[in-house]
Design a protein around this motif. Structure first.
Motif, PDB file in Angstrom:
ATOM      1  N   PRO A 101       0.792  -1.238   0.000  1.00 45.28           N
ATOM      2  CA  PRO A 101       0.000   0.000   0.000  1.00 45.28           C
ATOM      3  C   PRO A 101       0.821   1.284   0.000  1.00 45.28           C
ATOM      4  N   VAL A 102       2.116   1.193   0.327  1.00 51.47           N
ATOM      5  CA  VAL A 102       2.967   2.376   0.286  1.00 51.47           C
ATOM      6  C   VAL A 102       3.745   2.451  -1.014  1.00 51.47           C
ATOM      7  N   VAL A 103       4.402   1.365  -1.386  1.00 51.79           N
ATOM      8  CA  VAL A 103       5.306   1.385  -2.538  1.00 51.79           C
ATOM      9  C   VAL A 103       4.537   1.392  -3.856  1.00 51.79           C
ATOM     10  N   LEU A 104       3.463   0.605  -3.970  1.00 55.84           N
ATOM     11  CA  LEU A 104       2.737   0.503  -5.232  1.00 55.84           C
ATOM     12  C   LEU A 104       2.167   1.844  -5.707  1.00 55.84           C
ATOM     13  N   PRO A 105       1.512   2.646  -4.844  1.00 51.59           N
ATOM     14  CA  PRO A 105       1.036   3.948  -5.326  1.00 51.59           C
ATOM     15  C   PRO A 105       2.167   4.893  -5.700  1.00 51.59           C
ATOM     16  N   VAL A 106       3.320   4.758  -5.047  1.00 49.20           N
ATOM     17  CA  VAL A 106       4.475   5.580  -5.424  1.00 49.20           C
ATOM     18  C   VAL A 106       4.958   5.205  -6.824  1.00 49.20           C
ATOM     19  N   LEU A 107       5.104   3.917  -7.080  1.00 52.48           N
ATOM     20  CA  LEU A 107       5.529   3.467  -8.404  1.00 52.48           C
ATOM     21  C   LEU A 107       4.506   3.844  -9.470  1.00 52.48           C
ATOM     22  N   ALA A 108       3.224   3.692  -9.145  1.00 49.70           N
ATOM     23  CA  ALA A 108       2.183   4.062 -10.102  1.00 49.70           C
ATOM     24  C   ALA A 108       2.200   5.562 -10.367  1.00 49.70           C
ATOM     25  N   GLY A 109       2.412   6.351  -9.320  1.00 49.37           N
ATOM     26  CA  GLY A 109       2.477   7.804  -9.488  1.00 49.37           C
ATOM     27  C   GLY A 109       3.663   8.224 -10.343  1.00 49.37           C
ATOM     28  N   LEU A 110       4.821   7.583 -10.112  1.00 49.25           N
ATOM     29  CA  LEU A 110       6.000   7.897 -10.923  1.00 49.25           C
ATOM     30  C   LEU A 110       5.790   7.489 -12.378  1.00 49.25           C
ATOM     31  N   ALA A 111       5.105   6.371 -12.589  1.00 53.79           N
ATOM     32  CA  ALA A 111       4.816   5.942 -13.957  1.00 53.79           C
ATOM     33  C   ALA A 111       3.903   6.940 -14.657  1.00 53.79           C
ATOM     34  N   TRP A 112       2.894   7.430 -13.936  1.00 56.36           N
ATOM     35  CA  TRP A 112       2.000   8.435 -14.526  1.00 56.36           C
ATOM     36  C   TRP A 112       2.779   9.731 -14.793  1.00 56.36           C
ATOM     37  N   ASN A 113       3.646  10.091 -13.854  1.00 58.69           N
ATOM     38  CA  ASN A 113       4.455  11.300 -14.010  1.00 58.69           C
ATOM     39  C   ASN A 113       5.306  11.216 -15.266  1.00 58.69           C
ATOM     40  N   ALA A 114       5.836  10.023 -15.544  1.00 52.11           N
ATOM     41  CA  ALA A 114       6.713   9.847 -16.700  1.00 52.11           C
ATOM     42  C   ALA A 114       5.982  10.057 -18.023  1.00 52.11           C
TER      43      ALA A 114
END
Length: 334
Positions: free
Chosen positions: A187-200
């Motif tokens: 619940p912490v790491v997955l939204p961070v990775l998803a957010g970075l992917a969207w940011n990219a």
């Protein structure tokens, strides 16, 4: 310390006290005869899970998806995060080495996050704005944008490695595979990775999604503050203050001292940037440490007490750090 900053600290303690009163009166249930803290019907556990699985992921995803990496002051961030992350890792190693047989395997990671994760929002923002003005606040916000991402990701990886090692018992390949899987699908790491992917992608968040995420994210601060008080009512104070004293010393004294030494004498940082990152390191324990402890059901009473007591002691330690910084490397407001 100005009255405005002191009032912010007092407001935090009032919110904690309200949560304690609610827990003490059992207005949300729990605490029936024969029940134990941490059981399924424990309201503090339910609220912690709501924060961990709903509100914190929304905040992390929105923050990383909207992060403007081109404008971040990477030199200042490097001067802060390198010593902080290294010290957290060393504290984890120390607590793991001192762990007694039969103690919770998650304990070292929980103690490390308690000693390393500062209250950058409720306490840090008013301090930065009140002491350093707009220029210092900009540096503070840049650190905040990566604070939870870096520290929570590091500690999540360490705790999942310990859990996988315990379950696999010597099977290196299975241990690494389980660690990676549980760290990413988290619940912490997955939204961070998803957010970075969207940011990219460079795409803006849709207006409706952005509004929904912002609404959910704003619940983190009040929920966590009242949760601290409720946890204090349900779990009580720790049985011994020996370990708590070490956590408080690490958070309020050791952490800012290490950042000061490395940033000033190691990297040549001076003036306001130095003062801002040292004062971030000197902040009391943040409420995310308690959410982390409750997620893994370890040392809830100790982390709750550390959060409350460090906030109270910060009233005395913050002026001392500001006085030292003003003497060592004065800053000027623009």
């Amino acid at each position: 310390m100005t009255w405005a900053i002191a009032a912010k600290l007092l407001a935090i303690l009032v919110a904690v006290a309200i949560g304690w009163a609610v827990g003490r009166m059992r207005w949300l249930g729990g605490g029936e005869a024969g029940s134990q803290p941490g059981e399924a019907g424990d309201p503090a556990r339910v609220l912690a899970n709501a924060a961990f699985y709903i509100f914190v992921p929304a905040l992390l995803f929105r923050t990383t998806a909207r992060l403007d990496t081109e404008t971040l002051p990477w030199a200042f961030l490097f001067a802060f995060f390198v010593p902080v992350l290294v010290l957290i890792a060393l504290l984890y190693v120390l607590y793991r080495w001192r762990r007694q047989p039969g103690e919770n395997v998650v304990g070292p990671s929980v103690r490390a996050i308690t000693a390393g994760f500062g209250n950058t929002l409720q306490v840090g923002l008013p301090v930065a704005a009140g002491v350093f003005g707009e220029q210092g606040l900009a540096i503070h916000i840049a650190v905040v944008s990566l604070h939870a991402l870096c520290i929570l990701t590091l500690l999540t990886t360490l705790v999942e490695l310990d859990l996988a090692r315990q379950q696999q018992q010597g099977n290196l390949g299975a241990t690494l595979l389980q660690t990676v899987r549980n760290t990413v699908i988290h619940p912490v790491v997955l939204p961070v990775l998803a957010g970075l992917a969207w940011n990219a992608t460079g795409l803006p968040l849709p207006a409706v999604a952005d509004e929904a995420l912002q609404t959910l994210g704003t619940a983190v601060v009040p929920l966590c503050l009242t949760l601290i008080g409720m946890s204090l009512a349900y779990y009580g104070w720790p049985r011994t203050w020996r370990g708590l004293a070490g956590l408080l010393a690490a958070k309020l004294l050791l952490m800012p001292a290490v950042v000061l030494v490395i940033a000033h004498w190691g990297l040549g940082l001076n003036g306001m940037p130095l003062a801002v990152i040292v004062m971030i390191a000197a902040l009391p324990t943040g409420s995310n440490a308690l959410i982390f402890a409750q997620r893994y059901r370890a040392l809830e009473a100790e982390v709750t007490a550390a959060t409350v007591v460090s906030t109270i002691l910060y009233v005395a330690t913050a002026p001392l750090w500001l006085a030292l910084l003003a003497w060592l490397s004065p800053w000027q407001l623009r």
